[in-house]
Design an enzyme around this catalytic site. Structure first.
Site, PDB file in Angstrom:
ATOM      1  N   GLU A 290     -65.787  25.781  40.027  1.00 30.73           N
ATOM      2  CA  GLU A 290     -64.538  26.335  39.490  1.00 30.73           C
ATOM      3  C   GLU A 290     -63.403  26.069  40.460  1.00 30.73           C
ATOM      4  O   GLU A 290     -63.632  26.019  41.669  1.00 30.73           O
ATOM      5  CB  GLU A 290     -64.662  27.855  39.317  1.00 30.73           C
ATOM      6  CG  GLU A 290     -65.623  28.264  38.251  1.00 30.73           C
ATOM      7  CD  GLU A 290     -65.807  29.782  38.197  1.00 30.73           C
ATOM      8  OE1 GLU A 290     -65.117  30.506  38.932  1.00 30.73           O
ATOM      9  OE2 GLU A 290     -66.660  30.215  37.424  1.00 30.73           O
TER      10      GLU A 290
ATOM     11  N   LYS B 190     -60.708  26.818  42.989  1.00 29.39           N
ATOM     12  CA  LYS B 190     -60.471  27.949  43.891  1.00 29.39           C
ATOM     13  C   LYS B 190     -58.960  28.123  43.985  1.00 29.39           C
ATOM     14  O   LYS B 190     -58.282  27.417  44.726  1.00 29.39           O
ATOM     15  CB  LYS B 190     -61.066  27.704  45.272  1.00 29.39           C
ATOM     16  CG  LYS B 190     -60.952  28.913  46.185  1.00 29.39           C
ATOM     17  CD  LYS B 190     -61.613  28.665  47.533  1.00 29.39           C
ATOM     18  CE  LYS B 190     -61.835  29.931  48.339  1.00 29.39           C
ATOM     19  NZ  LYS B 190     -60.645  30.715  48.586  1.00 29.39           N
TER      20      LYS B 190
ATOM     21  N   ARG C 277     -58.445  42.677  46.898  1.00 26.52           N
ATOM     22  CA  ARG C 277     -59.707  42.288  47.531  1.00 26.52           C
ATOM     23  C   ARG C 277     -60.192  43.387  48.467  1.00 26.52           C
ATOM     24  O   ARG C 277     -61.378  43.605  48.634  1.00 26.52           O
ATOM     25  CB  ARG C 277     -59.479  41.000  48.307  1.00 26.52           C
ATOM     26  CG  ARG C 277     -60.677  40.479  49.022  1.00 26.52           C
ATOM     27  CD  ARG C 277     -60.278  39.192  49.728  1.00 26.52           C
ATOM     28  NE  ARG C 277     -61.411  38.509  50.292  1.00 26.52           N
ATOM     29  CZ  ARG C 277     -61.975  38.805  51.451  1.00 26.52           C
ATOM     30  NH1 ARG C 277     -61.513  39.790  52.161  1.00 26.52           N
ATOM     31  NH2 ARG C 277     -62.996  38.095  51.896  1.00 26.52           N
TER      32      ARG C 277
HETATM   33  P1  ATP Z   1     -60.709  32.492  51.834  1.00 27.03           P
HETATM   34  O1  ATP Z   1     -59.750  32.555  52.959  1.00 27.03           O
HETATM   35  O2  ATP Z   1     -61.410  31.185  51.751  1.00 27.03           O
HETATM   36  O3  ATP Z   1     -60.128  32.934  50.532  1.00 27.03           O
HETATM   37  P2  ATP Z   1     -62.266  34.872  51.708  1.00 27.03           P
HETATM   38  O4  ATP Z   1     -63.135  35.445  52.745  1.00 27.03           O
HETATM   39  O5  ATP Z   1     -61.076  35.640  51.275  1.00 27.03           O
HETATM   40  O6  ATP Z   1     -61.847  33.438  52.228  1.00 27.03           O
HETATM   41  P3  ATP Z   1     -64.159  33.533  50.120  1.00 27.03           P
HETATM   42  O7  ATP Z   1     -65.481  34.131  49.923  1.00 27.03           O
HETATM   43  O8  ATP Z   1     -64.093  32.477  51.103  1.00 27.03           O
HETATM   44  O9  ATP Z   1     -63.108  34.676  50.409  1.00 27.03           O
HETATM   45  O10 ATP Z   1     -63.609  32.946  48.778  1.00 27.03           O
HETATM   46  C1  ATP Z   1     -63.533  33.738  47.687  1.00 27.03           C
HETATM   47  C2  ATP Z   1     -62.075  34.020  47.367  1.00 27.03           C
HETATM   48  O11 ATP Z   1     -61.500  32.940  46.641  1.00 27.03           O
HETATM   49  C3  ATP Z   1     -62.027  35.172  46.418  1.00 27.03           C
HETATM   50  O12 ATP Z   1     -61.883  36.370  47.129  1.00 27.03           O
HETATM   51  C4  ATP Z   1     -60.876  34.901  45.495  1.00 27.03           C
HETATM   52  O13 ATP Z   1     -59.722  35.546  45.974  1.00 27.03           O
HETATM   53  C5  ATP Z   1     -60.641  33.423  45.609  1.00 27.03           C
HETATM   54  N1  ATP Z   1     -60.912  32.668  44.364  1.00 27.03           N
HETATM   55  C6  ATP Z   1     -60.070  31.794  43.771  1.00 27.03           C
HETATM   56  N2  ATP Z   1     -60.619  31.216  42.689  1.00 27.03           N
HETATM   57  C7  ATP Z   1     -61.863  31.744  42.571  1.00 27.03           C
HETATM   58  C8  ATP Z   1     -62.931  31.535  41.653  1.00 27.03           C
HETATM   59  N3  ATP Z   1     -62.837  30.670  40.643  1.00 27.03           N
HETATM   60  N4  ATP Z   1     -64.058  32.242  41.851  1.00 27.03           N
HETATM   61  C9  ATP Z   1     -64.180  33.127  42.877  1.00 27.03           C
HETATM   62  N5  ATP Z   1     -63.206  33.357  43.781  1.00 27.03           N
HETATM   63  C10 ATP Z   1     -62.055  32.677  43.636  1.00 27.03           C
END
Ligand code: ATP
Length: 584
Positions: A247, A249, A269
């Site tokens: 998907e 991001k 979040r």
């Molecule tokens: P990052 O700085 O990479 O966002 P993170 O620790 O906040 O790191 P990750 O687990 O790395 O979170 O990535 C998930 C985040 O990406 C989610 O919290 C959400 O905000 C975002 N996101 C965007 N598109 C999607 C998607 N299709 N599915 C899940 N999460 C998504």
């Protein structure tokens, strides 16, 4: 239960240095706590009155607390200040000042302290400061010096016993279920509710069996599932069992939507209530979610309302404010991209597979431009995944998140695991030079730009082939006057088909003969599966694109299309950019 018991336990906890010992002290405290006040004791131990998402904090300013302490101890405020200065902590200072103080009235109970702090937290508006001071003063008059120390620390937000969520869960497991191994069950319940008090209450009333039956529910935010990271499509597919849903991001803010009929609440979040920031999101949810009750996760992303294109994360940050929300909403509109559904009309979906949850998402969402399901691709092919990733970058995303689709791919609340793997560009760099590009096509505008062009298709020149190869679609930086002028200025070049010297995989609404040159600056140059500039020069089956392009306002009427920036120049800008990143 007397508050003195808690104050004693806090004193002991404060003196320990080991986590094991701290857990044991908590076990002792929870064991002696009557069921009815267990949730309150759990919250108080973390210096809270409610779970964080409720957003109610005791939060009394130190200045006000000093006044209450002075009145309770019958000393001057200067005296309190002096003790505070000497001891470095208002709690200690209060205990010292109240030494020998004989509490008035009956012994304080946990309930007395909790309900008074709650009343203080809820006091608002005119006269609320006075009210808080009086409540605190009266409470302190009923307290022993030691109790007063912890009350003052709690109200000023400085209890800081350092008791983490996991320590509380460990202690509850031992104290009420008899064994630490039940922590996993409690942890799951906590991840589904974000409420330690509720978990404690359920355990106290119904035992571990009740805790195991715990379900998600509307109004209790769920701790978010997070992704691991890998650096190549091959590794990702291998880790996910050969097949995944990839998907986009999106680069926005994660929003957990809780819908009960027309009532919609949004959590961030970090599970703060952010409902007030997004009145537009509330409307979108009401209009496009067909289920009566639901919990859905989306990414809110800033968009250009005229072209529908995604805007960088920095623009969304203008929406983080308390005042002027309506104005910010107009200036920085958003779209919502849904990627999870955890609950629908009485049904907890967290233990269903992602394929099932995704099907449910498709069933309950009536998609529109502003609210739809995250762009996705189901694939087993690393090359296809790489192309999808490039398309995501080009469309303004951070990369892709690849999700497991096997039957065990449940929603792992509160965990960063291998069921979600992110694949991101891990460099950031700025494009420093402007480029001069040829207008070869246009897309009709929407909204404010109805009746004119919303975005232009721009190309760089390839002198070897004598072709104009597409490199970006640009909808930003145009003034109202530009927008009005564009159809007139471009009229002489208009065609009803792609010009033979234009190389583009993208289908424009209107085509132009290469003629007009404009100056553009972008955020960076990226690999692209759709733009043909530099095709195959860096990677097979990929060209180069300018990301987040913006018209600088300069029409380069002094340049012929053949004088425009060449594809070779774009390629070397891309290579320079990579070197800068590697060096930084
Ligand atoms: P990052 O700085 O990479 O966002 P993170 O620790 O906040 O790191 P990750 O687990 O790395 O979170 O990535 C998930 C985040 O990406 C989610 O919290 C959400 O905000 C975002 N996101 C965007 N598109 C999607 C998607 N299709 N599915 C899940 N999460 C998504």
């Amino acid at each position: 239960m007397e508050y003195a018991r808690i104050a004693e336990a806090y004193e002991r906890i404060e003196r320990t240095t080991g986590r094991l010992e701290m857990t044991q002290l908590l076990v002792d405290l929870f064991k002696m706590t009557p069921k009815a006040v267990l949730p309150q004791v759990v919250y108080l131990t973390q210096g809270k009155l409610y779970p964080d998402y409720v957003g109610v904090e005791v939060g009394v300013a130190e200045k006000l607390a000093i006044r209450a302490v002075a009145q309770a101890a019958s000393v001057s405020e200067t005296e309190v200040q002096k003790q505070l200065h000497a001891l470095g902590d208002l709690g200690e200072a209060t205990m010292r000042l109240m030494e020998g103080h004989r509490p008035k009235g009956e012994r304080l109970t946990v309930q007395d302290v909790y309900s008074t702090l709650d009343e203080m937290a809820r006091a608002s508006g005119a006269g609320s400061q006075e009210k808080k001071i009086n409540l605190l003063r009266d409470l302190l008059r009923r307290a022993s010096p030691k109790e007063a120390k912890y009350i003052v620390r709690t109200v000023t937000g400085k209890l800081r016993l350092g008791v983490g969520d996991m320590t509380v869960l460990d202690a509850l497991a031992v104290a009420l279920a008899g064994d630490k191994r039940f922590r996993v069950d409690l942890e799951r319940a906590y991840n589904l509710s974000s409420d330690l008090g509720l978990v404690a209450e359920t355990l106290a009333k119904g035992g571990i069996e009740e805790v195991r039956k715990f379900h998600v529910s509307v109004g209790h935010p769920i701790r978010p599932m997070l992704a691991e990271r890998l650096a190549s499509p091959e590794e990702i597919l291998q880790k996910l069992g050969g097949r995944c849903i990839a998907e986009y991001k999106y680069d926005g803010e994660r929003v957990q939507v809780h819908k009960r009929g027309k009532d919609v609440v949004l959590y961030s979040r970090r599970l703060e209530n952010i409902t007030a920031q997004y009145p537009d999101a509330i409307e979108l949810v009401r209009a496009h979610v067909k289920a009566k009750d639901a919990i859905i996760e989306c990414e809110a992303v800033a968009i250009d309302p005229d072209t529908g294109e995604l805007r960088p994360f920095q623009e969304l940050m203008h929406r983080r404010r308390k005042y002027g929300i309506r104005e910010a909403m107009e200036l920085y509109p958003i779209s919502l991209f849904a990627f999870e559904v955890l609950y629908v009309d009485g049904q907890d979906l967290t233990l269903k597979s992602y394929e099932e949850r995704h099907r449910m998402l498709e069933k309950i969402i009536e998609p529109s431009d502003r609210f739809r399901i995250a762009e996705y691709l189901i694939t087993e092919d690393p090359e296809e995944l790489e192309l999808f990733f490039q398309r995501a970058i080009q469309d303004g995303c951070e990369g892709v998140i690849c999700k497991a689709v096997h039957p065990k791919a449940v929603y792992q609340a509160g965990a960063r695991g291998w069921l979600w793997i992110k694949y991101k560009r891990d460099y950031k760099s700025e494009m420093t030079d402007t480029v001069d590009l040829v207008v070869v096509g246009a897309f009709y505008g929407r909204g404010r730009r109805g009746g004119t062009y919303g975005a232009l298709l721009l190309a760089a020149y390839d002198p070897k082939a004598d072709l104009f190869r597409s490199v970006t679609k640009c909808g930003s930086g145009f003034s109202d006057e530009d927008l009005e002028q564009l159809p007139k200025r471009l009229k002489e070049y208009k065609l009803d088909h792609r010009h033979p010297r234009v190389d583009s995989k993208m289908e424009a609404d209107v085509w132009f003969a290469p003629g007009m040159v404009i100056e553009v600056i972008g955020a960076e140059i990226t690999l692209s599966p759709t733009h043909t500039c530099g095709w195959g020069a860096i990677k097979p089956n990929a060209g180069l694109a300018i990301r987040f392009p913006r018209f600088t306002g300069r029409y380069r009427d002094d340049k012929s299309p053949e004088d425009a920036t060449t594809c070779e120049e774009i390629i070397s800008m891309y290579q320079r950019q990579l070197k800068t990143v590697a060096a930084s």
